[in-house]
Scaffold this active site. Structure first.
Site, PDB file in Angstrom:
ATOM      1  CD  GLU A 333      27.929   4.234 -57.521  1.00  0.00           C
ATOM      2  OE1 GLU A 333      26.704   4.487 -57.550  1.00  0.00           O
ATOM      3  OE2 GLU A 333      28.795   5.125 -57.594  1.00  0.00           O
ATOM      4  CE1 TYR A 417      28.645  11.344 -54.987  1.00  0.00           C
ATOM      5  CE2 TYR A 417      28.231  13.606 -55.658  1.00  0.00           C
ATOM      6  CZ  TYR A 417      28.229  12.254 -55.936  1.00  0.00           C
ATOM      7  OH  TYR A 417      27.804  11.806 -57.163  1.00  0.00           O
TER       8      TYR A 417
END
Length: 636
Positions: A333, A417
């Site tokens: 993040e 991802y």
């Protein structure tokens, strides 16, 4: 090649935010940066009704009240509009919004129309920029209420929180859910600055993905007002809010964490390396440009592991393991502060530009903070997930390409991802780390606070990393981005990363030998071991496995999930109560959907269990998780 229409070509205009309230006239604000709009065909977003080439939102000012009794948000959204000279209207995105009144900055009525709704896309809200007297405006104010079932918002009862006393609210806007509580142009390519004044009942605190402005104001009626500012243009899905009985603990000079009082100490201990992570990220790819980096650990109903909302990362409590073994989530993040928040995919078909680049960056942070062994092991787990997905859907499946044209659905997170990260890891190996790092840093610098597309990064790679068509072809740039499958030049993981674990897995599969050193293994090693176990085990074998490794008592939710999924896939009745407890406590889609899937796959044994548990837990899940399980259970 990027084009910006003349009316929107200026990077400076009078649309900046203010810290003194939301009713400030646009002409009194300080200038601020306006991000460009991409107009090439690959940058046209099919998920929005907006026509930003004609009229676009540059700034959003919210003045909203949180009503926990009615579970609704309502108030005013004031929008600054940059329009072409001949534009007579602006089109916004709305999902279930109740529009009460629309005026210009001087209180004059403006015409508006709500179009037909198209499912998750919602409806177009068209607002006239010219009033009945012929006066033109670049500022509109919308009085509205969000629906009681606004899909971006999760309202929790006190009993759904750790403290059990006060209610809680959090939002999840990605990908196109923020249109259910904010009337704006909800597209990642239409970046906007924003500010907000939010009122909430005492003693609840409010946080948002903007910098808080001073102390809350006591309104004298049992409510307080909180103010926030985001003075950098962001994609609208990154406007986020949370409110509840929460406290703050500092971690470093510019980092800290919010959580419920009962969770705060554990949360603070788990994220204790965050300041070091920020420093490692800056050493890699340049300064952190958002001021503070704070986090909030939400109640378990949060549907994701984390959400990269600027200056306020949202985190699931399921990552807390007591040993920081799942802190790759924090690194991920944080990395979004460069890839995703700083440079954002203009359309959702290019999500790999956010997630794939971030996943690569995450691993570099993990390597810098926790060492190369852990980083290599996590790369190996990610690579394993790519191969599993390709085996499942087929190596030529269109959904396995990184760039997904409109209408094509990605094959899942292992592509967006992990394949995206594998692409960058391959480029690093082929060109050398120093050269690759210089390229990636210039990519972030050149496109800071702007949207981007696959075509743009392809052109940039050719020009600034490959340097020639021949080298671009050798690196297989086009094949990686636009074609399905996995190119044959992929950088494969270090085969020694899990040598000990893989040997232990083989020994256990053959003779049931308990792995030596299980207690000292990293979480990545334990996960690798569990994933490599035979998929078919009888009740006696499962009981022995649980007894020897203590899987049911694991405090690491990643490991506990793998055990429960294996148990349900083998109809292991003794684990059903723990599955029921887990699904009743955790709302993270990554865990919830596969567990229901494992039950669903067991037909007459598992489906009644799944239906019973879901009937009890559905209302505790966010709409994202509900939708995933609803679709599963629709498949009879």
């Amino acid at each position: 090649m990027r084009r910006i229409i003349p009316a929107i070509s200026l990077l400076l205009a009078s649309t900046a935010c203010t810290t003194t309230g939301v009713a400030v006239a646009p002409e009194t604000r300080e200038p601020t940066m306006i991000a460009p709009i991409l107009t090439t065909p690959d940058a046209l977003d099919a998920s929005t009704y907006a026509k930003p080439q004609e009229a676009r939102v540059t700034h959003v000012a919210l003045d909203l009240a949180l009503d926990f009794g009615a579970k609704r948000v309502g108030g005013t959204a004031a929008l600054d509009i940059l329009a072409a000279p001949n534009a007579s209207e602006v089109i916004l995105d709305a999902l279930g919004l109740e529009i009460l009144r629309v005026t210009d900055g001087k209180g004059r009525e403006l015409g508006w129309r709500m179009g037909a709704s198209e499912g998750e896309k919602g409806a177009p809200l068209t607002i006239d920029l010219v009033d009945a007297a012929g006066a033109r405006t670049d500022h509109v104010e919308i009085q509205y209420r969000a629906g009681a079932d606004a899909e971006a918002l999760q309202w929790l009862r006190p009993e759904q929180t750790a403290g059990k006393v006060h209610p809680y609210l959090f939002s999840q806007g990605q990908a196109i859910l923020n249109r259910s509580w904010i009337p704006t142009q909800d597209s990642p390519g239409i970046r906007q600055t924003w500010e907000a004044r939010i009122t909430a009942p005492k003693p609840l605190d409010v946080v948002m993905s903007g910098i808080i402005q001073g102390e809350p104001e006591d309104l004298g009626d049992g409510r307080r007002a909180f103010r926030f500012v985001m003075d950098k243009p962001v994609a609208p899905y990154l406007i986020a809010i949370a409110a509840g009985d929460i406290d703050f603990a500092p971690v470093g000079s510019r980092t800290g964490v919010w959580a419920e009082p009962a969770t705060l100490a554990r949360a603070r201990a788990e994220v204790g390396d965050t300041e070091e992570m920020v420093e490692a990220a800056e050493a890699l790819y340049g300064p952190y440009r958002w001021g503070r980096y704070d986090m909030i650990v939400l109640p378990p109903a949060f549907p994701y592991g984390g959400m990269e909302n600027p200056v306020m990362t949202f985190l699931t409590p399921t990552f807390i393991a007591g040993d920081r073994s799942n802190n790759g989530l924090v690194a991920h993040e944080l990395a979004h502060s460069w890839s995703g928040n700083l440079v954002t995919n203009a359309v959702w078909g290019d999500s790999w530009l956010n997630e794939g680049v971030t996943s690569y960056f995450e691993n570099r942070i993990v390597e810098a903070v926790y060492g190369s062994k852990r980083a290599k092991q996590e790369v190996a787990l990610d690579y394993m997930a790519i191969l599993e997905t390709l085996d499942e859907v087929g190596r030529d499946a269109p959904g396995t390409a990184l760039h997904q044209p409109d209408g094509t659905e990605s094959a899942g997170s292992a592509i967006i991802y992990n394949k995206g990260a594998a692409f960058l890891r391959t480029l690093e190996k082929e060109t050398g780390r120093e050269r690759f790092d210089a390229w990636l840093r210039q990519w972030f610098d050149k496109h800071a606070f702007q949207p981007a597309t696959s075509d743009m990064i392809y052109a940039d790679l050719k020009a600034n990393l490959a340097g020639s068509d021949a080298e671009a072809e050798r690196l297989k740039l086009k094949e990686w981005i636009y074609y399905p499958g996995l190119p044959d030049n992929v950088a494969t993981p270090d085969p020694a990363a899990f040598a000990t674990v893989d040997a232990a897995s083989a020994a256990y599969a053959k003779d049931g030998i308990r792995p030596a050193g299980w207690e000292t293994w990293t979480s990545a090693e334990r996960q690798r071991f569990l994933k490599n176990l035979p998929r078919k085990l009888d009740a006696a074998e499962l009981a022995q496995l649980d007894d020897r490794l203590g899987l049911s008592a694991s405090g690491n939710n990643e490991e506990l999930f793998l055990w429960l999924e294996l148990a349900m896939a083998n109809r292991y009745q003794p684990a059903v109560p723990q599955v029921e407890k887990f699904l009743g406590h955790v709302g993270r889609t990554k865990f919830v959907r596969p567990l229901f899937q494992a039950l669903w796959n067991q037909g007459d044994w598992g489906r009644p269990i799944a239906k019973r548990i879901y009937a009890e837990t559905r209302e505790t899940y966010h709409s994202v998780t509900q939708g995933a399980v609803d679709r599963l259970m629709a498949k009879e």
